[in-house]
Motif scaffolding. Structure first.
Motif, PDB file in Angstrom:
ATOM      1  N   ALA A   1     -84.286  44.712   2.947  1.00 50.55           N
ATOM      2  CA  ALA A   1     -84.869  44.932   1.620  1.00 50.55           C
ATOM      3  C   ALA A   1     -86.079  44.032   1.389  1.00 50.55           C
ATOM      4  O   ALA A   1     -87.059  44.445   0.762  1.00 50.55           O
ATOM      5  CB  ALA A   1     -83.821  44.701   0.540  1.00 50.55           C
ATOM      6  N   LYS A   2     -86.020  42.799   1.887  1.00 48.08           N
ATOM      7  CA  LYS A   2     -87.183  41.904   1.761  1.00 48.08           C
ATOM      8  C   LYS A   2     -88.384  42.489   2.507  1.00 48.08           C
ATOM      9  O   LYS A   2     -89.525  42.459   2.011  1.00 48.08           O
ATOM     10  CB  LYS A   2     -86.872  40.517   2.302  1.00 48.08           C
ATOM     11  N   HIS A   3     -88.132  43.035   3.681  1.00 48.67           N
ATOM     12  CA  HIS A   3     -89.220  43.648   4.440  1.00 48.67           C
ATOM     13  C   HIS A   3     -89.792  44.844   3.685  1.00 48.67           C
ATOM     14  O   HIS A   3     -91.011  45.057   3.675  1.00 48.67           O
ATOM     15  CB  HIS A   3     -88.695  44.084   5.813  1.00 48.67           C
ATOM     16  N   MET A   4     -88.916  45.622   3.048  1.00 53.63           N
ATOM     17  CA  MET A   4     -89.395  46.731   2.220  1.00 53.63           C
ATOM     18  C   MET A   4     -90.351  46.221   1.151  1.00 53.63           C
ATOM     19  O   MET A   4     -91.457  46.764   0.976  1.00 53.63           O
ATOM     20  CB  MET A   4     -88.214  47.436   1.538  1.00 53.63           C
ATOM     21  N   GLN A   5     -89.925  45.203   0.412  1.00 52.95           N
ATOM     22  CA  GLN A   5     -90.747  44.700  -0.693  1.00 52.95           C
ATOM     23  C   GLN A   5     -92.083  44.170  -0.204  1.00 52.95           C
ATOM     24  O   GLN A   5     -93.125  44.408  -0.833  1.00 52.95           O
ATOM     25  CB  GLN A   5     -89.984  43.609  -1.448  1.00 52.95           C
ATOM     26  N   ASP A   6     -92.083  43.454   0.914  1.00 54.74           N
ATOM     27  CA  ASP A   6     -93.351  42.946   1.470  1.00 54.74           C
ATOM     28  C   ASP A   6     -94.268  44.104   1.858  1.00 54.74           C
ATOM     29  O   ASP A   6     -95.481  44.064   1.609  1.00 54.74           O
ATOM     30  CB  ASP A   6     -93.066  42.072   2.699  1.00 54.74           C
ATOM     31  N   THR A   7     -93.678  45.138   2.458  1.00 49.39           N
ATOM     32  CA  THR A   7     -94.464  46.302   2.871  1.00 49.39           C
ATOM     33  C   THR A   7     -95.011  47.045   1.662  1.00 49.39           C
ATOM     34  O   THR A   7     -96.192  47.437   1.623  1.00 49.39           O
ATOM     35  CB  THR A   7     -93.605  47.247   3.731  1.00 49.39           C
ATOM     36  N   PHE A   8     -94.163  47.247   0.661  1.00 51.69           N
ATOM     37  CA  PHE A   8     -94.595  47.961  -0.542  1.00 51.69           C
ATOM     38  C   PHE A   8     -95.783  47.259  -1.186  1.00 51.69           C
ATOM     39  O   PHE A   8     -96.763  47.899  -1.588  1.00 51.69           O
ATOM     40  CB  PHE A   8     -93.459  48.051  -1.561  1.00 51.69           C
ATOM     41  N   GLU A   9     -95.683  45.939  -1.316  1.00 52.24           N
ATOM     42  CA  GLU A   9     -96.744  45.181  -1.981  1.00 52.24           C
ATOM     43  C   GLU A   9     -98.060  45.337  -1.236  1.00 52.24           C
ATOM     44  O   GLU A   9     -99.123  45.544  -1.845  1.00 52.24           O
ATOM     45  CB  GLU A   9     -96.352  43.705  -2.066  1.00 52.24           C
ATOM     46  N   GLU A  10     -98.003  45.271   0.092  1.00 53.00           N
ATOM     47  CA  GLU A  10     -99.233  45.349   0.877  1.00 53.00           C
ATOM     48  C   GLU A  10     -99.826  46.760   0.833  1.00 53.00           C
ATOM     49  O   GLU A  10    -101.043  46.929   0.670  1.00 53.00           O
ATOM     50  CB  GLU A  10     -98.952  44.927   2.326  1.00 53.00           C
ATOM     51  N   VAL A  11     -98.972  47.784   0.965  1.00 45.90           N
ATOM     52  CA  VAL A  11     -99.480  49.155   0.935  1.00 45.90           C
ATOM     53  C   VAL A  11    -100.093  49.469  -0.427  1.00 45.90           C
ATOM     54  O   VAL A  11    -101.207  50.022  -0.522  1.00 45.90           O
ATOM     55  CB  VAL A  11     -98.354  50.165   1.257  1.00 45.90           C
ATOM     56  N   LEU A  12     -99.385  49.128  -1.503  1.00 36.70           N
ATOM     57  CA  LEU A  12     -99.899  49.428  -2.835  1.00 36.70           C
ATOM     58  C   LEU A  12    -101.207  48.686  -3.107  1.00 36.70           C
ATOM     59  O   LEU A  12    -102.157  49.256  -3.654  1.00 36.70           O
ATOM     60  CB  LEU A  12     -98.852  49.068  -3.891  1.00 36.70           C
ATOM     61  N   THR A  13    -101.256  47.426  -2.746  1.00 30.08           N
ATOM     62  CA  THR A  13    -102.482  46.645  -2.960  1.00 30.08           C
ATOM     63  C   THR A  13    -103.642  47.237  -2.172  1.00 30.08           C
ATOM     64  O   THR A  13    -104.762  47.382  -2.690  1.00 30.08           O
ATOM     65  CB  THR A  13    -102.248  45.180  -2.561  1.00 30.08           C
ATOM     66  N   ASN A  14    -103.386  47.603  -0.911  1.00 33.26           N
ATOM     67  CA  ASN A  14    -104.431  48.213  -0.098  1.00 33.26           C
ATOM     68  C   ASN A  14    -104.857  49.581  -0.625  1.00 33.26           C
ATOM     69  O   ASN A  14    -105.950  50.064  -0.326  1.00 33.26           O
ATOM     70  CB  ASN A  14    -103.960  48.355   1.349  1.00 33.26           C
ATOM     71  N   SER A  15    -103.982  50.207  -1.414  1.00 31.65           N
ATOM     72  CA  SER A  15    -104.312  51.508  -2.004  1.00 31.65           C
ATOM     73  C   SER A  15    -105.154  51.364  -3.269  1.00 31.65           C
ATOM     74  O   SER A  15    -105.555  52.365  -3.853  1.00 31.65           O
ATOM     75  CB  SER A  15    -103.016  52.260  -2.353  1.00 31.65           C
ATOM     76  N   GLY A  16    -105.360  50.133  -3.695  1.00 33.43           N
ATOM     77  CA  GLY A  16    -106.105  49.898  -4.921  1.00 33.43           C
ATOM     78  C   GLY A  16    -105.235  49.869  -6.149  1.00 33.43           C
ATOM     79  O   GLY A  16    -105.738  49.905  -7.279  1.00 33.43           O
ATOM     80  N   ALA A  17    -103.914  49.788  -5.966  1.00 32.85           N
ATOM     81  CA  ALA A  17    -102.996  49.786  -7.096  1.00 32.85           C
ATOM     82  C   ALA A  17    -102.804  48.383  -7.648  1.00 32.85           C
ATOM     83  O   ALA A  17    -102.870  47.387  -6.921  1.00 32.85           O
ATOM     84  CB  ALA A  17    -101.649  50.364  -6.681  1.00 32.85           C
ATOM     85  N   VAL A  18    -102.548  48.303  -8.942  1.00 35.36           N
ATOM     86  CA  VAL A  18    -102.140  47.071  -9.603  1.00 35.36           C
ATOM     87  C   VAL A  18    -100.618  47.090  -9.667  1.00 35.36           C
ATOM     88  O   VAL A  18    -100.021  48.031 -10.192  1.00 35.36           O
ATOM     89  CB  VAL A  18    -102.731  46.972 -11.020  1.00 35.36           C
ATOM     90  N   LEU A  19     -99.984  46.077  -9.126  1.00 36.02           N
ATOM     91  CA  LEU A  19     -98.524  46.041  -9.044  1.00 36.02           C
ATOM     92  C   LEU A  19     -97.911  45.868 -10.417  1.00 36.02           C
ATOM     93  O   LEU A  19     -98.401  45.091 -11.243  1.00 36.02           O
ATOM     94  CB  LEU A  19     -98.077  44.919  -8.116  1.00 36.02           C
ATOM     95  N   MET A  20     -96.846  46.575 -10.667  1.00 35.23           N
ATOM     96  CA  MET A  20     -96.145  46.504 -11.938  1.00 35.23           C
ATOM     97  C   MET A  20     -94.924  45.605 -11.800  1.00 35.23           C
ATOM     98  O   MET A  20     -94.140  45.756 -10.865  1.00 35.23           O
ATOM     99  CB  MET A  20     -95.702  47.899 -12.374  1.00 35.23           C
ATOM    100  N   GLY A  21     -94.722  44.710 -12.733  1.00 34.95           N
ATOM    101  CA  GLY A  21     -93.552  43.850 -12.723  1.00 34.95           C
ATOM    102  C   GLY A  21     -93.635  42.775 -11.655  1.00 34.95           C
ATOM    103  O   GLY A  21     -94.561  42.726 -10.838  1.00 34.95           O
ATOM    104  N   GLU A  22     -92.651  41.894 -11.681  1.00 31.41           N
ATOM    105  CA  GLU A  22     -92.594  40.822 -10.702  1.00 31.41           C
ATOM    106  C   GLU A  22     -91.978  41.342  -9.409  1.00 31.41           C
ATOM    107  O   GLU A  22     -91.104  42.205  -9.409  1.00 31.41           O
ATOM    108  CB  GLU A  22     -91.750  39.669 -11.244  1.00 31.41           C
TER     109      GLU A  22
END
Length: 580
Positions: free
Chosen positions: A473-494
């Motif tokens: 699950a930690k690996h999922m969260q790290d991957t999600f953050e990087e993919v979304l950021t690289n997509s130009g997204a602003v992350l929601m929530g902590e």
């Protein structure tokens, strides 16, 4: 269609408990082979094409709750799911420290009415995981044994996708996939920067007709509501009802099975069930009993089927019924894409699910967890559901924080409507769905101190995640953050941290539970043989997720269907030889 009880002494060739993926497939194959079949379903009848059952294309004002969830419609008034994690009069219990939420479907077709239609084959490695990482056990069968049945399921039901040549993500017989939508193109752009593959999804939705009984998808993005054109797969519309038209199939609804009955030799003779209509107990007789009630419900029936020959429950001489229960892992993250603010509005509904997904792409031997996960993507401009707009203040806050300018439109009235129109279509999200390690210590058992309203002893769950799933699950969260950021997204929530197990959902929440009646060559460590036949009762079979030795990083439905077809072929052969 018959709801009548057979007269005393009259028997079916086969009784099938449950009408979901496995039970539905068994009803089709066995009835078309010429056998008389009874399908016994704990819920009511359901047909999405009938006006009284239709939820598709209904506007919010047709619900007094505007589509909000209720106890027996946990995903909302306009979702096809009837049942849930908390059913009135049907409790279950947990040992201290256990987090397990058990979803039960109560309708013809079961969970296949509202699932995501993600139709993935297990790969060659998924059947031999112990040989790869030393954890759990290998299946007694391999990909080569089930491949012919995956092929048949693809061609019978229909699945779109693309041939990619990925070893452990086997290709099949695919219909044309829909093109990615705009938000999916943004996500793919971010994933490409990380060498994370994004390929067309594999969903059992007809992008073109395959027969005269089912229509093609008209892209309303509402598959979760069940399709009135039968363009997506559900067991009721594609298996059970066609079987009833072609073969000798009787459907018993609102029938809560108490146990499998047995004779003096310990062989199955039929089932005993409680009618939810009059609360009376009835019995049906048969040569063969097939359980497809879901992994935990089938285990419950077997554990409650005690007799002198089976003092610990039917087929439970090894003590393995209920053991090795496991669900998929799940964790999520979302954000919004500023570049999509104020975007032009147009119909991009597409199918009711993701147009692209990410299969597992890494080598687990180089990671601190043993099994992988796939990534599902969501977002876009589909019809807003109940609760849409409640997060507008959150988005305003992020716009203020990121861009230094507060909302210009205010928080109510015309200003709020203008904001919602501007923000609509900017949200994106990612969900990981991964493989957990099957463990003897995770199991369900009978709670002898609690019964449901039908007088049937209920299940008690014992389950805990391990560091394997938490690290994943930690690996999922790290991957999600990087993919979304690289997509130009602003992350929601902590970002989810260790206090929440990195956002890992409680077991049972992904509704992929399997493994409670697992197959194997050794009767001391398994419940069924490689044909899903009980070691200790040769005319009892299980065709749901219970026989799974391990889950894989894929959704289980396509494998349940393929195994059920394979098992049904075996039953046909054995019955014709008069071995059962």
């Amino acid at each position: 269609m018959s709801f009548q009880i057979k007269s005393p002494g009259e028997a079916y060739d086969v009784i099938i408990v449950g009408s979901g993926a496995g039970g539905g497939m068994a009803s089709k194959i066995l009835s078309e082979a010429g056998f008389s079949v009874a399908v016994v379903e704990a819920g009511g009848d359901f047909d999405p094409a009938k006006e009284e059952d239709r939820t598709q294309l209904r506007p919010p004002w047709e619900s007094p709750r505007r589509g909000a969830s209720t106890r027996n419609r946990p995903f909302g008034d306009f979702d096809a799911a009837i049942g849930g994690w908390d059913i009135d009069g049907e409790p279950y219990t947990r040992t201290e420290g256990t987090e397990f939420d058990w979803f039960r479907s109560r309708m013809v077709g079961g969970r296949t009415n509202h699932w995501g239609r993600i139709s993935l084959r297990f790969g060659p490695n998924d059947f031999k995981r112990k040989s790869i990482d030393g954890l759990g056990d290998n299946w007694p069968i391999g990909y080569e044994d089930i491949k012919p049945y995956y092929d048949k399921v693809d061609q019978l039901i229909g699945v779109f996708g693309s041939k990619e040549g990925i070893l452990n993500e086997p290709d099949g017989y695919f219909l044309p996939p829909p093109k990615p939508r705009l938000h999916e193109l943004f996500i793919k752009k971010g994933a490409d920067k990380m060498n994370v593959p994004v390929i067309p999804s594999r969903l059992s939705i007809l992008t073109k007709p395959i027969n005269n009984d089912r229509g093609a998808c008209f892209f309303c993005n509402q598959c979760n509501r069940a399709c009135q054109a039968y363009a997506d797969f559900s067991s009721g519309t594609c298996l059970v009802k066609p079987a009833m038209k072609k073969g000798k199939v009787d459907l018993y609804t609102h029938a809560m099975v108490r146990k499998v009955t047995t004779d003096e030799k310990g062989l199955a003779t039929g089932v005993s069930y409680i009618s939810k209509v009059d609360m009376k107990e009835y019995k049906l007789k048969s040569r063969v009993v097939v359980l497809g009630a879901s992994a935990c419900e089938s285990a419950r029936i077997m554990l409650n089927s005690k007799s002198s020959n089976h003092p610990d429950g039917l087929g439970n001489g090894s003590g393995m019924v209920g053991r090795y229960l496991h669900d998929s892992t799940g964790s999520d993250r979302m954000g919004f894409i500023p570049d999509l603010l104020g975007r032009k509005k147009y119909n991009e509904d597409g199918v009711g699910g993701m147009h692209v997904y990410t299969p597992w792409w890494l080598d687990n031997s180089k990671l601190n967890f043993a099994r992988g996960y796939h990534i599902e993507y969501w977002g876009g401009m589909s019809m807003p559901s109940y609760g849409f707009g409640f997060g507008m203040d959150t988005i305003r806050k992020y716009i203020t924080d990121e861009f230094g300018k507060p909302s210009q439109n205010g928080g109510y009235g015309a200003g709020l409507k203008k904001d919602i129109r501007s923000y609509f279509g900017t949200m994106v999200g990612m969900s990981g769905r991964g493989e957990s390690i099957p463990r003897y210590e995770n199991y369900c058992e009978i709670d002898n101190n609690t019964v449901d309203k039908y007088g049937i002893p209920v299940l008690k769950f014992n389950y805990n995640w391990t560091d394997q799933e938490i690290n994943q699950a930690k690996h999922m969260q790290d991957t999600f953050e990087e993919v979304l950021t690289n997509s130009g997204a602003v992350l929601m929530g902590e970002k989810a941290g260790p206090d929440s197990k990195y956002g890992l959902h409680a077991p049972g929440r992904i509704i992929h539970e399997v493994g409670t009646t697992r197959m194997g060559d050794n009767p001391n460590t398994s419940v069924l043989n490689s044909n899903c036949q009980a070691h200790e009762c040769k005319n009892l079979f299980v065709v749901d997720g219970g026989p799974f030795v391990s889950q894989a990083d894929k959704n289980p439905t396509w494998t349940i269907l393929a195994l059920a077809w394979r098992t049904s072929d075996f039953i046909v052969g054995e019955m014709k030889k008069k071995n059962i």
